[in-house]
Design a protein around this motif. Sequence first.
Motif, PDB file in Angstrom:
ATOM      1  N   THR A   1      -3.580   0.405  -3.205  1.00 28.63           N
ATOM      2  CA  THR A   1      -3.115  -0.963  -2.996  1.00 28.63           C
ATOM      3  C   THR A   1      -2.659  -1.551  -4.322  1.00 28.63           C
ATOM      4  O   THR A   1      -3.419  -1.545  -5.296  1.00 28.63           O
ATOM      5  CB  THR A   1      -4.237  -1.828  -2.388  1.00 28.63           C
TER       6      THR A   1
ATOM      7  N   ASP B   1       0.829  -1.204   0.000  1.00 30.24           N
ATOM      8  CA  ASP B   1       0.000   0.000   0.000  1.00 30.24           C
ATOM      9  C   ASP B   1       0.865   1.256   0.000  1.00 30.24           C
ATOM     10  O   ASP B   1       1.923   1.284   0.623  1.00 30.24           O
ATOM     11  CB  ASP B   1      -0.895   0.070   1.251  1.00 30.24           C
TER      12      ASP B   1
ATOM     13  N   THR C   1      -5.597   5.575   0.156  1.00 30.11           N
ATOM     14  CA  THR C   1      -4.826   4.341   0.193  1.00 30.11           C
ATOM     15  C   THR C   1      -4.849   3.706  -1.195  1.00 30.11           C
ATOM     16  O   THR C   1      -5.920   3.474  -1.752  1.00 30.11           O
ATOM     17  CB  THR C   1      -5.406   3.357   1.230  1.00 30.11           C
TER      18      THR C   1
END
Length: 129
Positions: free
Chosen positions: A113, A87, A111
């Motif tokens: 990922t 991440d 975030t």
Amino acid sequence: MAHSVVVDSPNLRIVKDLWEVLESDGLQASLERMLEHAHEDIELRPYMAEGRVLRGVEEIRAFMQQELAEGATIQASPWSFEEVGDDVIVSGSVRIRRRDSSIADAQVRWTYTFRDGRLAAASSAPLAA
């Protein structure tokens, strides 16, 4: 005395590039750059979607084009970039002007990922008070 040079990982470079494109060329250009680095089945949970999960490149593109066409604007400023495993976490502030002309200001954490070097999911949510 030797100085160590910190080199950003490929994932961190991608995320920083998205933010640079946002700053220089706007949301639409940044979105397209993000989708260039994304898996086809990417899941996006944008703050402006108010909890809705967007799945796949085409659904994400259609949602953002509709929001922009209807007058939504986003101003975002990153404060920090941090890598945790696969991440990349960006903390910053955002101002959203919604289609109904209401304005939302928030401190937000984005975030990103990654899976196999490509963006698998992205989300944004307010920072806890």
